[in-house]
Scaffold this motif. Structure first.
Motif, PDB file in Angstrom:
ATOM      1  N   ILE A  28       6.347  80.690 -25.918  1.00 32.56           N
ATOM      2  CA  ILE A  28       4.937  81.147 -26.534  1.00 32.56           C
ATOM      3  C   ILE A  28       4.440  83.303 -26.944  1.00 32.56           C
ATOM      4  O   ILE A  28       4.828  83.385 -27.889  1.00 32.56           O
ATOM      5  N   LEU A  29       4.141  83.508 -25.623  1.00 33.83           N
ATOM      6  CA  LEU A  29       4.413  84.479 -25.170  1.00 33.83           C
ATOM      7  C   LEU A  29       5.339  85.651 -26.371  1.00 33.83           C
ATOM      8  O   LEU A  29       5.292  86.163 -27.358  1.00 33.83           O
ATOM      9  N   VAL A  35       6.717  88.558 -33.849  1.00 29.63           N
ATOM     10  CA  VAL A  35       5.696  88.151 -34.401  1.00 29.63           C
ATOM     11  C   VAL A  35       5.573  89.138 -34.743  1.00 29.63           C
ATOM     12  O   VAL A  35       4.679  89.388 -36.293  1.00 29.63           O
ATOM     13  N   THR A  36       4.031  89.539 -34.827  1.00 29.21           N
ATOM     14  CA  THR A  36       3.114  90.812 -34.250  1.00 29.21           C
ATOM     15  C   THR A  36       3.168  91.615 -35.247  1.00 29.21           C
ATOM     16  O   THR A  36       2.392  92.229 -35.042  1.00 29.21           O
ATOM     17  N   THR A  37       4.733  92.346 -34.125  1.00 30.01           N
ATOM     18  CA  THR A  37       4.974  93.357 -34.276  1.00 30.01           C
ATOM     19  C   THR A  37       5.696  94.413 -34.967  1.00 30.01           C
ATOM     20  O   THR A  37       6.334  93.450 -35.879  1.00 30.01           O
TER      21      THR A  37
END
Length: 139
Positions: A28-29, A35-37
């Motif tokens: 999950i991490l 996704v956020t990079t």
């Protein structure tokens, strides 16, 4: 005494460490960070951009073409000849037909070379060709 040690051995055989929730949390991490990079595309060479008061930011660019002050052309972090620009742009547009081209030219680069690169991009079928500039102060 034997009964107590036999009971301990029986209890230790049944003890297991369940790491499935830990593995789930790691995945999950990993997905969260992917996704956020944000990945920033660069031309691969150091270019001093000219400033323009009307410069706007483009976020979705497919092809970045760098032109240095020494009149060298770089696509995908490698130096190419002016004759190879059209083929490289055609290949990139075949992979992403909706892509756009941004020419990142040094402010001391030759205008004729920039126009030749723009012409090669248009001949390759690129409909959206832009020239990069740094935002300047408005007077």
């Amino acid at each position: 005494m034997l009964n107590i040690s036999a009971a301990r051995r029986a209890n230790t055989k049944n003890l297991e460490l369940n790491i499935a929730p830990l593995i789930d949390m790691v995945f999950i991490l990993l997905i969260f960070f992917l996704v956020t990079t944000s990945f920033i595309k660069e031309t691969g060479v150091d270019i001093s951009r000219p400033t323009a008061t009307t410069a706007i930011s483009k976020t979705q660019t497919t092809i970045l073409i760098g032109i240095t002050k020494d009149s060298t052309i770089h696509i995908d972090r490698r130096q190419v000849d002016i004759r190879a620009v059209r083929a490289n742009v055609e290949r990139a547009l075949a992979e992403n037909p909706e892509g756009s081209v941004v020419i990142v030219a040094d402010k001391q680069s030759m205008t004729g070379l920039v126009i030749n690169v723009m012409d090669a991009c248009k001949l390759a079928g690129a409909e959206n060709v832009s020239i990069a500039a740094s935002p300047g102060s408005k007077n």
